[in-house]
Design a protein around this motif. Structure first.
Motif, PDB file in Angstrom:
ATOM      1  N   SER A  53       0.826  -1.211   0.000  1.00 56.57           N
ATOM      2  CA  SER A  53       0.000   0.000   0.000  1.00 56.57           C
ATOM      3  C   SER A  53       0.858   1.257   0.000  1.00 56.57           C
ATOM      4  O   SER A  53       0.471   2.281  -0.580  1.00 56.57           O
ATOM      5  N   ALA A  54       2.020   1.175   0.636  1.00 57.73           N
ATOM      6  CA  ALA A  54       2.926   2.322   0.674  1.00 57.73           C
ATOM      7  C   ALA A  54       3.458   2.667  -0.703  1.00 57.73           C
ATOM      8  O   ALA A  54       3.927   3.790  -0.928  1.00 57.73           O
ATOM      9  N   ALA A  55       3.405   1.727  -1.640  1.00 57.53           N
ATOM     10  CA  ALA A  55       3.811   2.012  -3.018  1.00 57.53           C
ATOM     11  C   ALA A  55       2.628   2.494  -3.846  1.00 57.53           C
ATOM     12  O   ALA A  55       2.780   3.370  -4.709  1.00 57.53           O
ATOM     13  N   ILE A  56       1.447   1.953  -3.606  1.00 52.02           N
ATOM     14  CA  ILE A  56       0.297   2.230  -4.467  1.00 52.02           C
ATOM     15  C   ILE A  56      -0.105   3.703  -4.412  1.00 52.02           C
ATOM     16  O   ILE A  56      -0.313   4.346  -5.452  1.00 52.02           O
ATOM     17  N   ILE A  57      -0.214   4.269  -3.215  1.00 57.30           N
ATOM     18  CA  ILE A  57      -0.732   5.633  -3.098  1.00 57.30           C
ATOM     19  C   ILE A  57       0.256   6.664  -3.653  1.00 57.30           C
ATOM     20  O   ILE A  57      -0.114   7.475  -4.522  1.00 57.30           O
ATOM     21  N   PRO A  58       1.531   6.701  -3.247  1.00 49.86           N
ATOM     22  CA  PRO A  58       2.445   7.692  -3.831  1.00 49.86           C
ATOM     23  C   PRO A  58       2.648   7.520  -5.327  1.00 49.86           C
ATOM     24  O   PRO A  58       2.701   8.506  -6.069  1.00 49.86           O
ATOM     25  N   LEU A  59       2.754   6.268  -5.800  1.00 50.46           N
ATOM     26  CA  LEU A  59       2.980   6.048  -7.227  1.00 50.46           C
ATOM     27  C   LEU A  59       1.729   6.364  -8.039  1.00 50.46           C
ATOM     28  O   LEU A  59       1.829   6.763  -9.202  1.00 50.46           O
ATOM     29  N   LEU A  81      -8.099  11.529  -7.222  1.00 49.06           N
ATOM     30  CA  LEU A  81      -7.432  10.346  -6.683  1.00 49.06           C
ATOM     31  C   LEU A  81      -7.548  10.300  -5.160  1.00 49.06           C
ATOM     32  O   LEU A  81      -7.790   9.245  -4.574  1.00 49.06           O
ATOM     33  N   THR A  82      -7.364  11.445  -4.519  1.00 50.91           N
ATOM     34  CA  THR A  82      -7.492  11.500  -3.062  1.00 50.91           C
ATOM     35  C   THR A  82      -8.931  11.224  -2.642  1.00 50.91           C
ATOM     36  O   THR A  82      -9.178  10.578  -1.614  1.00 50.91           O
ATOM     37  N   ALA A  83      -9.900  11.698  -3.435  1.00 50.82           N
ATOM     38  CA  ALA A  83     -11.304  11.411  -3.132  1.00 50.82           C
ATOM     39  C   ALA A  83     -11.568   9.911  -3.159  1.00 50.82           C
ATOM     40  O   ALA A  83     -12.242   9.371  -2.280  1.00 50.82           O
ATOM     41  N   PHE A  84     -11.016   9.213  -4.158  1.00 50.05           N
ATOM     42  CA  PHE A  84     -11.235   7.771  -4.233  1.00 50.05           C
ATOM     43  C   PHE A  84     -10.463   7.030  -3.141  1.00 50.05           C
ATOM     44  O   PHE A  84     -10.860   5.935  -2.733  1.00 50.05           O
ATOM     45  N   LEU A  85      -9.371   7.619  -2.662  1.00 53.36           N
ATOM     46  CA  LEU A  85      -8.671   7.036  -1.519  1.00 53.36           C
ATOM     47  C   LEU A  85      -9.581   7.020  -0.296  1.00 53.36           C
ATOM     48  O   LEU A  85      -9.710   5.994   0.394  1.00 53.36           O
ATOM     49  N   PHE A  86     -10.250   8.144  -0.028  1.00 53.13           N
ATOM     50  CA  PHE A  86     -11.159   8.203   1.111  1.00 53.13           C
ATOM     51  C   PHE A  86     -12.422   7.388   0.859  1.00 53.13           C
ATOM     52  O   PHE A  86     -13.017   6.846   1.805  1.00 53.13           O
ATOM     53  N   LEU A  87     -12.847   7.275  -0.408  1.00 52.15           N
ATOM     54  CA  LEU A  87     -13.977   6.411  -0.729  1.00 52.15           C
ATOM     55  C   LEU A  87     -13.633   4.957  -0.410  1.00 52.15           C
ATOM     56  O   LEU A  87     -14.478   4.202   0.074  1.00 52.15           O
ATOM     57  N   GLY A  88     -12.385   4.575  -0.658  1.00 45.67           N
ATOM     58  CA  GLY A  88     -11.944   3.233  -0.285  1.00 45.67           C
ATOM     59  C   GLY A  88     -11.968   3.017   1.210  1.00 45.67           C
ATOM     60  O   GLY A  88     -12.332   1.935   1.689  1.00 45.67           O
ATOM     61  N   ASP A  89     -11.598   4.057   1.970  1.00 42.51           N
ATOM     62  CA  ASP A  89     -11.665   3.948   3.435  1.00 42.51           C
ATOM     63  C   ASP A  89     -13.091   3.706   3.905  1.00 42.51           C
ATOM     64  O   ASP A  89     -13.329   2.982   4.880  1.00 42.51           O
ATOM     65  N   LEU A  90     -14.049   4.334   3.211  1.00 41.82           N
ATOM     66  CA  LEU A  90     -15.448   4.160   3.584  1.00 41.82           C
ATOM     67  C   LEU A  90     -15.998   2.809   3.130  1.00 41.82           C
ATOM     68  O   LEU A  90     -16.703   2.126   3.870  1.00 41.82           O
ATOM     69  N   ALA A  91     -15.673   2.430   1.890  1.00 46.01           N
ATOM     70  CA  ALA A  91     -16.278   1.234   1.314  1.00 46.01           C
ATOM     71  C   ALA A  91     -15.568  -0.049   1.731  1.00 46.01           C
ATOM     72  O   ALA A  91     -16.183  -1.119   1.739  1.00 46.01           O
ATOM     73  N   GLY A  92     -14.279   0.034   2.083  1.00 43.34           N
ATOM     74  CA  GLY A  92     -13.508  -1.162   2.403  1.00 43.34           C
ATOM     75  C   GLY A  92     -14.127  -2.030   3.488  1.00 43.34           C
ATOM     76  O   GLY A  92     -14.312  -3.236   3.289  1.00 43.34           O
ATOM     77  N   PRO A  93     -14.481  -1.464   4.643  1.00 44.12           N
ATOM     78  CA  PRO A  93     -15.103  -2.297   5.689  1.00 44.12           C
ATOM     79  C   PRO A  93     -16.408  -2.938   5.242  1.00 44.12           C
ATOM     80  O   PRO A  93     -16.694  -4.091   5.597  1.00 44.12           O
ATOM     81  N   LEU A  94     -17.211  -2.213   4.445  1.00 48.70           N
ATOM     82  CA  LEU A  94     -18.473  -2.776   3.972  1.00 48.70           C
ATOM     83  C   LEU A  94     -18.215  -3.948   3.021  1.00 48.70           C
ATOM     84  O   LEU A  94     -18.857  -5.007   3.131  1.00 48.70           O
ATOM     85  N   VAL A  95     -17.263  -3.787   2.097  1.00 48.26           N
ATOM     86  CA  VAL A  95     -16.925  -4.875   1.175  1.00 48.26           C
ATOM     87  C   VAL A  95     -16.385  -6.073   1.948  1.00 48.26           C
ATOM     88  O   VAL A  95     -16.691  -7.235   1.635  1.00 48.26           O
ATOM     89  N   ALA A  96     -15.587  -5.812   2.977  1.00 47.93           N
ATOM     90  CA  ALA A  96     -15.044  -6.900   3.788  1.00 47.93           C
ATOM     91  C   ALA A  96     -16.148  -7.654   4.521  1.00 47.93           C
ATOM     92  O   ALA A  96     -16.102  -8.886   4.653  1.00 47.93           O
ATOM     93  N   GLU A  97     -17.169  -6.925   5.009  1.00 45.32           N
ATOM     94  CA  GLU A  97     -18.294  -7.578   5.677  1.00 45.32           C
ATOM     95  C   GLU A  97     -19.043  -8.490   4.704  1.00 45.32           C
ATOM     96  O   GLU A  97     -19.431  -9.604   5.052  1.00 45.32           O
ATOM     97  N   VAL A  98     -19.255  -8.021   3.480  1.00 43.95           N
ATOM     98  CA  VAL A  98     -19.932  -8.838   2.470  1.00 43.95           C
ATOM     99  C   VAL A  98     -19.096 -10.066   2.139  1.00 43.95           C
ATOM    100  O   VAL A  98     -19.600 -11.193   2.035  1.00 43.95           O
ATOM    101  N   SER A  99     -17.780  -9.843   1.991  1.00 38.92           N
ATOM    102  CA  SER A  99     -16.878 -10.958   1.688  1.00 38.92           C
ATOM    103  C   SER A  99     -16.906 -12.003   2.794  1.00 38.92           C
ATOM    104  O   SER A  99     -16.956 -13.212   2.527  1.00 38.92           O
ATOM    105  N   ALA A 100     -16.882 -11.545   4.048  1.00 36.34           N
ATOM    106  CA  ALA A 100     -16.891 -12.479   5.175  1.00 36.34           C
ATOM    107  C   ALA A 100     -18.210 -13.229   5.280  1.00 36.34           C
ATOM    108  O   ALA A 100     -18.247 -14.390   5.696  1.00 36.34           O
ATOM    109  N   ALA A 101     -19.307 -12.593   4.893  1.00 35.39           N
ATOM    110  CA  ALA A 101     -20.608 -13.276   4.942  1.00 35.39           C
ATOM    111  C   ALA A 101     -20.694 -14.389   3.906  1.00 35.39           C
ATOM    112  O   ALA A 101     -21.336 -15.414   4.133  1.00 35.39           O
ATOM    113  N   ILE A 102     -20.026 -14.207   2.767  1.00 36.02           N
ATOM    114  CA  ILE A 102     -20.069 -15.215   1.705  1.00 36.02           C
ATOM    115  C   ILE A 102     -19.055 -16.330   1.962  1.00 36.02           C
ATOM    116  O   ILE A 102     -19.355 -17.514   1.793  1.00 36.02           O
ATOM    117  N   LEU A 103     -17.847 -15.943   2.379  1.00 32.16           N
ATOM    118  CA  LEU A 103     -16.789 -16.927   2.641  1.00 32.16           C
ATOM    119  C   LEU A 103     -16.253 -16.699   4.055  1.00 32.16           C
ATOM    120  O   LEU A 103     -15.203 -16.082   4.241  1.00 32.16           O
TER     121      LEU A 103
END
Length: 329
Positions: A53-59, A81-103
């Motif tokens: 992750s330390a490479a993805i954001i600066p690059l 790009l910064t807006a989508f970074l914060f969108l990932g912070d918001l959506a990441g936990p929700l996507v993880a919850e869906v992923s955990a419910a399926i698998l």
């Protein structure tokens, strides 16, 4: 925190595109097994994920610089790009919850597939090559060492202030005691404020035409939020303070990343240092709250607020009036 400057330094010397694509693939590979391994392996996987992750954001920001043909275009790309970074912070936990419910046995496997799909898509598209004079900076000089240090300190304070506020939400407060659901709502509200700040700045040119004034106003707003947070007496007051803090932190991160990268010759090293500075603030503030005496956590918030005001006074050293005039032209 440790790897970002290294990746930025390497990206200034080799093809950054291969590094960016490889980092996404590695992040997908180390995310997939989480839940299937023991605790020692989990620590190792998280360490590698952090390095990727330390490479993805600066690059990613470096790529935006090379794709832009003028300073205003670069500002728009950085903002989105910064807006989508914060969108990932918001959506990441929700996507993880869906992923955990399926698998449930491999809770992040679906999330890992999503990251891998993004990496594959990035391999299929053309990314701009490294170029030194690819942006018309209007003879705008690169940030001096002193200006770079000030921008890094602003980044540390912006990340540290928000992290300290988040940790304080988990601490029993004398005026308002929050439930788990209310804390989750406050964290989401902060994320929405951070995302809203990027959308707001994408419609304006303040990032280019008035960076010092924008940074000064935002540092003042962050300081006010930090000073008022411990004495908030209602949910409405607390919600307003949280939104103001999220807005301020997100704006300062955008301003510092945009201006520290340079104009005509974007620097991967400086973008890496800026990303590292954000991590330093997010790490040091919770540690400070952990070591202070019980009931004295508000002193950490007020201390960071005081640093914000001190940096506000030092901003003229980072942005010379002549440089701002040239950037406006």
């Amino acid at each position: 925190m440790l790897a970002a400057p290294l990746w930025g330094w390497i990206a200034d010397r080799v093809d950054y595109r291969a590094m960016l694509r490889a980092a996404l693939v590695i992040l997908a590979l180390v995310t997939a097994p989480i839940g299937l391994v023991g605790l020692p392996e989990l620590y190792a996987l998280r360490l590698v994920a952090g390095m990727a992750s330390a490479a993805i954001i600066p690059l990613g920001l470096l790529c935006a610089s090379f794709a832009a043909n003028e300073r205003a275009d670069q500002a728009r790309r950085f903002t989105w790009l910064t807006a989508f970074l914060f969108l990932g912070d918001l959506a990441g936990p929700l996507v993880a919850e869906v992923s955990a419910a399926i698998l449930p046995r491999a809770p992040l496997m679906i999330l890992a597939f999503g990251i891998g799909a993004v990496g594959a898509a990035l391999c299929a598209v053309r990314l701009p090559r490294w170029c030194a004079p690819c942006i018309d900076g209007g003879d705008l000089p690169a940030p001096t060492l002193g200006a770079t240090l000030i921008l890094l300190f602003v980044t540390i304070v912006a990340g540290g202030g928000l992290a300290a506020m988040h940790v304080n939400l988990l601490v029993t407060r004398s005026v308002i005691s929050l439930s788990r659901e209310e804390i989750a709502w406050m964290l989401s509200l902060c994320g929405l404020g951070m995302l809203a700040a990027q959308i707001f700045h994408a419609r304006l040119d303040w990032l280019v035409t008035m960076p010092r004034r924008l940074a000064g106003l935002t540092l003042g707003l962050l300081a006010a939020a930090l000073f008022l947070f411990p004495v908030a007496a209602s949910m409405a007051e607390l919600s307003g303070i949280i939104v103001a803090a999220g807005w301020s932190s997100a704006t300062l991160r955008l301003v510092t990343s945009f201006w520290i990268s340079g104009a005509a010759a974007p620097s991967g090293l400086k973008l890496g240092l800026q990303h590292s500075a954000a991590s330093i603030g997010q790490a040091l503030a919770p540690l400070a709250i952990a070591v202070v005496a019980p009931g004295a956590q508000h002193l950490v918030l007020w201390g960071i607020g005081g640093l914000s005001l001190a940096l506000l006074v030092s901003l003229p050293l980072a942005w010379r009036p002549r440089a701002i005039v040239k950037s406006s032209a």
